[in-house]
Design a protein around this motif. Structure first.
Motif, PDB file in Angstrom:
ATOM      1  N   TYR A 233       0.848  -1.181   0.000  1.00 25.75           N
ATOM      2  CA  TYR A 233       0.000   0.000   0.000  1.00 25.75           C
ATOM      3  C   TYR A 233       0.885   1.233   0.000  1.00 25.75           C
ATOM      4  O   TYR A 233       2.049   1.186   0.415  1.00 25.75           O
ATOM      5  CB  TYR A 233      -0.950   0.018   1.205  1.00 25.75           C
TER       6      TYR A 233
ATOM      7  N   ASP B 139      -2.947   5.489   0.048  1.00 23.33           N
ATOM      8  CA  ASP B 139      -3.881   4.441   0.471  1.00 23.33           C
ATOM      9  C   ASP B 139      -4.120   4.498   1.975  1.00 23.33           C
ATOM     10  O   ASP B 139      -5.263   4.390   2.450  1.00 23.33           O
ATOM     11  CB  ASP B 139      -3.331   3.058   0.094  1.00 23.33           C
TER      12      ASP B 139
ATOM     13  N   PRO C  48      -3.926  -0.125   5.923  1.00 23.63           N
ATOM     14  CA  PRO C  48      -4.244  -1.164   4.942  1.00 23.63           C
ATOM     15  C   PRO C  48      -3.351  -2.384   5.153  1.00 23.63           C
ATOM     16  O   PRO C  48      -2.232  -2.267   5.679  1.00 23.63           O
ATOM     17  CB  PRO C  48      -3.960  -0.487   3.591  1.00 23.63           C
TER      18      PRO C  48
ATOM     19  N   ARG D 233       3.295   2.227  -6.281  1.00 21.54           N
ATOM     20  CA  ARG D 233       2.386   1.090  -6.327  1.00 21.54           C
ATOM     21  C   ARG D 233       3.066  -0.117  -6.943  1.00 21.54           C
ATOM     22  O   ARG D 233       3.638  -0.043  -8.019  1.00 21.54           O
ATOM     23  CB  ARG D 233       1.141   1.458  -7.157  1.00 21.54           C
TER      24      ARG D 233
END
Length: 471
Positions: A16, A20, A238, A246
């Motif tokens: 993450y 995020d 997360p 990413r």
């Protein structure tokens, strides 16, 4: 046990980003504390700039300086801010946001207190220049705060953050109203430097920006800050491991050839596109920032000119300062509807449309003042112009940090802010001279041209940052 390096972790491991994490946690108690601390830095800048409105007449009377030298006292502060904006931006990108915050705060408060002891005019000018250098780091507070805010409501919280500017202007006007009649201008300098000084005891609990830590590959430190934020907000991070970029899940064996042949090309194209986008957006932000100080200063300058040219007589110092208190309160209150207007527009129409529409509206309010108007209509028009100017400036302060990537955000925003300070240097020297000689039409034309050019530049911004992540 050693922590996993995101660069060498297993290809199927879940990851993450900071965006995020912030989106999942939302805006909570942790960000509220960051807002208060950064907001106090914004209050300090507003007070230091508003101080210039009250200081000039008393300096002119005590040391018998010319009107041009009185204006120079304001110009040197903006010149110092020009230098400081670039320097503190570089420091915060190189050594961390917290480093930029602590040293700019220390410098501002120290020079502010010393300027109250100035034995003569030249010494005061030199020390106020150094105060400007310190205050030039105020944009680091903006970048630092915005790097903790989720993308989905960043615009709204930037508007709320800007309320601290209005608080600073009202606080300085109130302080001057109380201190100047009872004491003198030296005590006003001391009390104005206090907000910066009061930030220092709380510096130890301020967190480093997790975005900055990620950009420096300090993933374990960034994760620790995010975990601290999650605990304060009573939320969770997360699942997976924090990474700066990413990571895409894929079967390494099955897609090895595709990874070797196709992915590097796509990554290179994206990198080039992002670089071009950031570069062009940065140049556009630089152009529009030229108008910032002219917008904010035009209200008080035109109000003073309209009254003095209409009366044709000089008023005493006490009457002049009393009028200044009243005008400051009126124009400061005008910022509040401007903030509400920007709050409505920024996340509805987007950053670009909000800026150019409010700049054109500011032009429309200033236009009728080319002709002589009565005091009531002049006040109403300046009230509307100040509201629109504050609204566009608020969106601009949000847009500039959003355009730049994390590793150069403070440097880029600092350079953009520095270019904007050119208006602050020139305005007291040129515009004030024009207004004092009752050349109101020419001064207004200068402001209108700058505003129109800035609004057109906003229309051609190549990047809309509404809803985008900051990385």
């Amino acid at each position: 046990m050693t922590s996993l390096d995101p660069q060498v972790m297993a290809p199927n491991m879940e990851t993450y980003t900071t965006d995020d994490a912030l989106s999942m946690m939302g805006f909570g108690k942790f960000q509220a504390l960051v807002l208060i601390y950064a907001g106090m830095g914004w209050v300090a800048e507003a007070m230091e700039l508003m101080l210039l409105s009250f200081l000039g007449p008393f300096i002119r009377e005590e040391w018998n300086v010319s009107p041009e030298n009185e204006s120079l006292l304001s110009s040197v502060v903006f010149a110092g801010m020009l230098l400081g904006a670039c320097a503190w931006g570089f420091v915060s990108d190189k050594y961390g946001r917290r480093t930029g915050l602590i040293f700019s705060t220390l410098f501002t408060s120290g020079m502010g207190f010393l300027s109250a002891l100035s034995p003569n005019y030249l010494c005061l000018v030199a020390l106020r220049f150094l105060v400007g250098v310190g205050v030039g780091g105020s944009h680091v507070f903006i970048s630092w705060f915005l790097e903790f805010v989720p993308a989905q409501n960043r615009g709204t919280w930037m508007v709320i953050f800007s309320l601290f500017w209005t608080l600073g202007t009202i606080l300085e006007a109130s302080l001057a109203w109380v201190v100047l009649p009872a004491l003198n201008w030296r005590w006003l300098l001391v009390f104005t430097a206090l907000p910066c000084f009061l930030l220092l005891p709380f510096f130890g609990v301020t967190p480093e920006s997790p975005r900055y830590l990620c950009a420096q590959s300090r993933m374990s430190d960034a994760t620790a800050v995010l975990e601290r934020m999650a605990n304060a907000n009573q939320s969770a991070l997360p699942p997976g491991i924090l990474t700066y970029n990413r990571q895409t899940k894929f079967d390494h064996d099955a897609l090895a050839s595709e990874s070797e042949c196709l992915l590097p090309v796509r990554e290179k194209e994206c990198t080039v596109d992002n670089a071009k986008s950031s570069e062009s957006g940065s140049l556009a932000a630089l152009r529009v920032l030229l108008s910032r100080t002219a917008q904010i200063n035009s209200s008080s300058l035109l109000s003073d000119a309209n009254k003095s040219c209409a009366s044709g007589v000089n008023v005493g110092l006490n009457q002049k300062v009393t009028n200044l208190y009243k005008d400051t309160f009126i124009t400061s209150l005008a910022e509040i509807p401007g903030l509400f207007l920007s709050a409505v527009l920024v996340d509805w129409f987007g950053r670009k449309a909000s800026m150019w529409s409010m700049m054109f509206a500011c032009c429309a309010f200033l236009g009728p003042l080319v002709l002589q108007q009565n005091e009531l209509l002049t006040t109403i028009l300046l009230f509307g112009a100040r509201a629109c100017a504050m609204g566009s400036f608020t969106v601009l302060c949000l847009y500039a940090p959003e355009v730049y990537p994390t590793f150069v955000r403070s440097t880029g925003a600092g350079i953009a802010t520095a270019v904007g300070r050119i208006g602050g240097v020139v305005c007291p020297l040129v515009a004030v001279a024009m207004l004092r000689s009752c050349h109101q039409m020419e001064a207004l034309i200068v402001f209108e041209v700058i505003l129109c050019l800035a609004a057109v530049a906003c229309m051609f911004f190549p990047v809309e940052t509404k809803g985008r992540g900051m990385d």
